[in-house]
Design a protein around this motif. Structure first.
Motif, PDB file in Angstrom:
ATOM      1  N   ILE A 106       0.996   3.179   5.933  1.00  0.00           N
ATOM      2  CA  ILE A 106       0.667   2.924   4.525  1.00  0.00           C
ATOM      3  C   ILE A 106       0.449   1.454   4.189  1.00  0.00           C
ATOM      4  O   ILE A 106      -0.167   1.148   3.179  1.00  0.00           O
ATOM      5  CB  ILE A 106       1.718   3.516   3.559  1.00  0.00           C
ATOM      6  N   PHE A 107       0.954   0.546   5.015  1.00  0.00           N
ATOM      7  CA  PHE A 107       0.813  -0.868   4.686  1.00  0.00           C
ATOM      8  C   PHE A 107      -0.459  -1.446   5.294  1.00  0.00           C
ATOM      9  O   PHE A 107      -0.754  -1.198   6.465  1.00  0.00           O
ATOM     10  CB  PHE A 107       2.021  -1.669   5.186  1.00  0.00           C
ATOM     11  N   PRO A 108      -1.202  -2.235   4.501  1.00  0.00           N
ATOM     12  CA  PRO A 108      -2.385  -2.890   5.062  1.00  0.00           C
ATOM     13  C   PRO A 108      -1.985  -3.939   6.105  1.00  0.00           C
ATOM     14  O   PRO A 108      -0.861  -4.443   6.106  1.00  0.00           O
ATOM     15  CB  PRO A 108      -3.053  -3.547   3.851  1.00  0.00           C
ATOM     16  N   ILE A 109      -2.896  -4.255   6.961  1.00  0.00           N
ATOM     17  CA  ILE A 109      -2.616  -5.123   8.103  1.00  0.00           C
ATOM     18  C   ILE A 109      -2.122  -6.510   7.678  1.00  0.00           C
ATOM     19  O   ILE A 109      -1.289  -7.108   8.358  1.00  0.00           O
ATOM     20  CB  ILE A 109      -3.854  -5.220   9.028  1.00  0.00           C
ATOM     21  N   ASN A 110      -2.572  -7.004   6.534  1.00  0.00           N
ATOM     22  CA  ASN A 110      -2.179  -8.353   6.126  1.00  0.00           C
ATOM     23  C   ASN A 110      -0.728  -8.463   5.656  1.00  0.00           C
ATOM     24  O   ASN A 110      -0.192  -9.559   5.570  1.00  0.00           O
ATOM     25  CB  ASN A 110      -3.133  -8.888   5.045  1.00  0.00           C
ATOM     26  N   VAL A 111      -0.077  -7.339   5.344  1.00  0.00           N
ATOM     27  CA  VAL A 111       1.336  -7.368   4.948  1.00  0.00           C
ATOM     28  C   VAL A 111       2.208  -6.475   5.820  1.00  0.00           C
ATOM     29  O   VAL A 111       3.402  -6.327   5.549  1.00  0.00           O
ATOM     30  CB  VAL A 111       1.527  -6.975   3.459  1.00  0.00           C
ATOM     31  N   LYS A 168      -1.443  12.168   7.213  1.00  0.00           N
ATOM     32  CA  LYS A 168      -2.078  12.834   8.357  1.00  0.00           C
ATOM     33  C   LYS A 168      -3.595  12.911   8.156  1.00  0.00           C
ATOM     34  O   LYS A 168      -4.092  13.442   7.171  1.00  0.00           O
ATOM     35  CB  LYS A 168      -1.511  14.232   8.509  1.00  0.00           C
ATOM     36  N   GLY A 169      -4.327  12.357   9.111  1.00  0.00           N
ATOM     37  CA  GLY A 169      -5.780  12.451   9.105  1.00  0.00           C
ATOM     38  C   GLY A 169      -6.471  11.663   8.011  1.00  0.00           C
ATOM     39  O   GLY A 169      -7.626  11.931   7.695  1.00  0.00           O
ATOM     40  N   ARG A 170      -5.801  10.687   7.410  1.00  0.00           N
ATOM     41  CA  ARG A 170      -6.395   9.912   6.319  1.00  0.00           C
ATOM     42  C   ARG A 170      -6.497   8.448   6.725  1.00  0.00           C
ATOM     43  O   ARG A 170      -5.676   7.942   7.478  1.00  0.00           O
ATOM     44  CB  ARG A 170      -5.541  10.046   5.054  1.00  0.00           C
ATOM     45  N   THR A 171      -7.493   7.782   6.173  1.00  0.00           N
ATOM     46  CA  THR A 171      -7.657   6.359   6.435  1.00  0.00           C
ATOM     47  C   THR A 171      -6.712   5.577   5.527  1.00  0.00           C
ATOM     48  O   THR A 171      -6.192   6.102   4.532  1.00  0.00           O
ATOM     49  CB  THR A 171      -9.099   5.897   6.162  1.00  0.00           C
ATOM     50  N   LEU A 172      -6.519   4.310   5.852  1.00  0.00           N
ATOM     51  CA  LEU A 172      -5.670   3.443   5.035  1.00  0.00           C
ATOM     52  C   LEU A 172      -6.192   3.367   3.606  1.00  0.00           C
ATOM     53  O   LEU A 172      -5.414   3.399   2.647  1.00  0.00           O
ATOM     54  CB  LEU A 172      -5.596   2.041   5.657  1.00  0.00           C
ATOM     55  N   GLU A 173      -7.496   3.304   3.446  1.00  0.00           N
ATOM     56  CA  GLU A 173      -8.087   3.228   2.106  1.00  0.00           C
ATOM     57  C   GLU A 173      -7.799   4.489   1.292  1.00  0.00           C
ATOM     58  O   GLU A 173      -7.503   4.418   0.103  1.00  0.00           O
ATOM     59  CB  GLU A 173      -9.603   2.993   2.203  1.00  0.00           C
ATOM     60  N   ILE A 175      -5.249   6.524   1.722  1.00  0.00           N
ATOM     61  CA  ILE A 175      -3.809   6.533   1.428  1.00  0.00           C
ATOM     62  C   ILE A 175      -3.506   5.596   0.267  1.00  0.00           C
ATOM     63  O   ILE A 175      -2.789   5.944  -0.673  1.00  0.00           O
ATOM     64  CB  ILE A 175      -2.997   6.137   2.675  1.00  0.00           C
ATOM     65  N   GLN A 176      -4.065   4.389   0.323  1.00  0.00           N
ATOM     66  CA  GLN A 176      -3.802   3.423  -0.749  1.00  0.00           C
ATOM     67  C   GLN A 176      -4.378   3.884  -2.078  1.00  0.00           C
ATOM     68  O   GLN A 176      -3.767   3.656  -3.119  1.00  0.00           O
ATOM     69  CB  GLN A 176      -4.332   2.057  -0.351  1.00  0.00           C
ATOM     70  N   ALA A 177      -5.511   4.562  -2.061  1.00  0.00           N
ATOM     71  CA  ALA A 177      -6.081   5.085  -3.305  1.00  0.00           C
ATOM     72  C   ALA A 177      -5.170   6.166  -3.896  1.00  0.00           C
ATOM     73  O   ALA A 177      -5.035   6.262  -5.120  1.00  0.00           O
ATOM     74  CB  ALA A 177      -7.472   5.650  -3.048  1.00  0.00           C
ATOM     75  N   SER A 178      -4.519   6.948  -3.041  1.00  0.00           N
ATOM     76  CA  SER A 178      -3.645   8.010  -3.552  1.00  0.00           C
ATOM     77  C   SER A 178      -2.337   7.468  -4.120  1.00  0.00           C
ATOM     78  O   SER A 178      -1.713   8.126  -4.956  1.00  0.00           O
ATOM     79  CB  SER A 178      -3.361   9.035  -2.454  1.00  0.00           C
ATOM     80  N   ILE A 179      -1.908   6.268  -3.701  1.00  0.00           N
ATOM     81  CA  ILE A 179      -0.663   5.714  -4.251  1.00  0.00           C
ATOM     82  C   ILE A 179      -0.920   4.598  -5.261  1.00  0.00           C
ATOM     83  O   ILE A 179       0.024   4.099  -5.864  1.00  0.00           O
ATOM     84  CB  ILE A 179       0.278   5.207  -3.138  1.00  0.00           C
ATOM     85  N   ALA A 180      -2.177   4.246  -5.480  1.00  0.00           N
ATOM     86  CA  ALA A 180      -2.501   3.132  -6.382  1.00  0.00           C
ATOM     87  C   ALA A 180      -2.070   3.424  -7.825  1.00  0.00           C
ATOM     88  O   ALA A 180      -1.702   2.498  -8.552  1.00  0.00           O
ATOM     89  CB  ALA A 180      -3.977   2.814  -6.324  1.00  0.00           C
ATOM     90  N   HIS A 181      -2.121   4.670  -8.254  1.00  0.00           N
ATOM     91  CA  HIS A 181      -1.759   4.970  -9.636  1.00  0.00           C
ATOM     92  C   HIS A 181      -0.285   4.665  -9.922  1.00  0.00           C
ATOM     93  O   HIS A 181       0.075   4.426 -11.059  1.00  0.00           O
ATOM     94  CB  HIS A 181      -2.105   6.420  -9.980  1.00  0.00           C
ATOM     95  N   PHE A 182       0.597   4.631  -8.908  1.00  0.00           N
ATOM     96  CA  PHE A 182       1.987   4.274  -9.131  1.00  0.00           C
ATOM     97  C   PHE A 182       2.150   2.771  -9.358  1.00  0.00           C
ATOM     98  O   PHE A 182       3.100   2.336  -9.982  1.00  0.00           O
ATOM     99  CB  PHE A 182       2.864   4.683  -7.944  1.00  0.00           C
ATOM    100  N   LEU A 183       1.211   1.984  -8.852  1.00  0.00           N
ATOM    101  CA  LEU A 183       1.292   0.548  -8.991  1.00  0.00           C
ATOM    102  C   LEU A 183       0.927   0.068 -10.396  1.00  0.00           C
ATOM    103  O   LEU A 183       1.306  -1.024 -10.809  1.00  0.00           O
ATOM    104  CB  LEU A 183       0.398  -0.147  -7.953  1.00  0.00           C
ATOM    105  N   TYR A 184       0.175   0.874 -11.123  1.00  0.00           N
ATOM    106  CA  TYR A 184      -0.336   0.439 -12.425  1.00  0.00           C
ATOM    107  C   TYR A 184       0.299   1.192 -13.588  1.00  0.00           C
ATOM    108  O   TYR A 184      -0.219   1.200 -14.679  1.00  0.00           O
ATOM    109  CB  TYR A 184      -1.857   0.616 -12.459  1.00  0.00           C
ATOM    110  N   ILE A 185       1.429   1.811 -13.336  1.00  0.00           N
ATOM    111  CA  ILE A 185       2.108   2.537 -14.441  1.00  0.00           C
ATOM    112  C   ILE A 185       2.878   1.567 -15.292  1.00  0.00           C
ATOM    113  O   ILE A 185       3.482   0.651 -14.903  1.00  0.00           O
ATOM    114  CB  ILE A 185       3.034   3.629 -13.875  1.00  0.00           C
TER     115      ILE A 185
END
Length: 185
Positions: A106-111, A168-173, A175-185
Motif C-alpha cells: 500500500i505504500f508508494p516507493i518514495n515513503v 490482491k491483483g491491484r496496482t498501487l494506483e 489501491i491508493q485511489a480506494s483509500i484516498a477518500h479516508f485521507l480527505y474526510i
C-alpha cells in the motif's frame, strides 16, 4: 498468547509440555496460508483470521469461567486447549503475516522505507506492551484477560472491514485511489 502457552495450559490444568508439542505439530498449517492468500485475497483472510481469534478468545475466557463452577470445572482443560489451537490456527491464516504483505503493497516507493519502519516500530512496541502486561492481566483475571483480547479482536474485525483495502491483483494506483477518500474526510 504464543509466549505464554505453557502458563495458560498450566493455569487451565493441562500439561504444558503436551500442549506445546501439539502446537508444534500443527505449525504445518502455515504452508496452506499462501495458497489461501492468492485464491481468496488478503482482506477476506484478515476478516476470517480476526473473527476466528474472537471465537478462540471467547473459548479461552469461557474455559477460565468454567473453573469457578464445580460442575463445569472438568471442561476447563479441553476448552482452553481447543481455544488455543483455534487461536493459533486463525492467527497463522491471516494476522500472522498478511499485515506485512499489505504494508509492502500500500505504500508508494518514495515513503515505503520510512512507513515500513514506523509500522514495524509500532508493531513491536505494541507486542512488547502486550507481552509484558499479559502475566499481570492473568493474575488479575484469567477469564477477563481473554475477554479483553476478544474485544481487541472484535475491533480488528471492524478495522479490517472498514479501512483495509483489498490489494490482491491491484496496482498501487488502484489501491491508493480506494483509500484516498479516508485521507480527505
Amino acid at each position: 498468547m504464543a509466549y505464554y502457552t505453557s502458563s495458560i495450559f498450566n493455569e487451565a490444568g493441562i500439561s504444558g509440555n503436551l500442549g506445546l508439542q501439539v502446537l508444534a505439530i500443527v505449525q504445518i498449517r502455515h504452508l496452506f496460508r499462501f495458497i489461501f492468500m492468492d485464491r481468496s485475497g488478503r482482506r477476506p483472510l484478515l476478516l476470517v483470521s480476526a473473527s476466528g481469534l474472537c471465537f478462540a478468545c471467547f473459548l479461552q475466557g469461557l474455559s477460565f469461567c468454567f473453573k469457578e463452577f464445580p460442575d463445569l470445572k472438568a471442561l476447563t482443560p479441553s476448552v482452553a486447549f481447543t481455544g488455543t489451537l483455534i487461536g493459533a490456527t486463525f492467527y497463522s491464516i491471516g494476522l500472522g503475516g498478511i499485515p506485512w504483505i499489505i504494508m509492502s503493497e500500500i505504500f508508494p516507493i518514495n515513503v515505503k522505507a520510512q512507513a515500513g519502519s514506523l509500522v514495524t516500530l509500532v508493531n513491536w512496541s505494541t507486542a512488547w506492551v502486550i507481552t509484558y502486561s499479559f502475566n499481570f492481566m492473568m493474575e488479575w483475571s484469567a477469564a477477563g484477560t481473554f475477554f479483553f483480547f476478544l474485544g481487541i479482536s472484535g475491533l480488528t474485525v471492524v478495522f479490517a472491514a472498514v479501512l483495509v483495502p483489498e490489494t490482491k491483483g491491484r496496482t498501487l494506483e488502484e489501491i491508493q485511489a480506494s483509500i484516498a477518500h479516508f485521507l480527505y474526510i
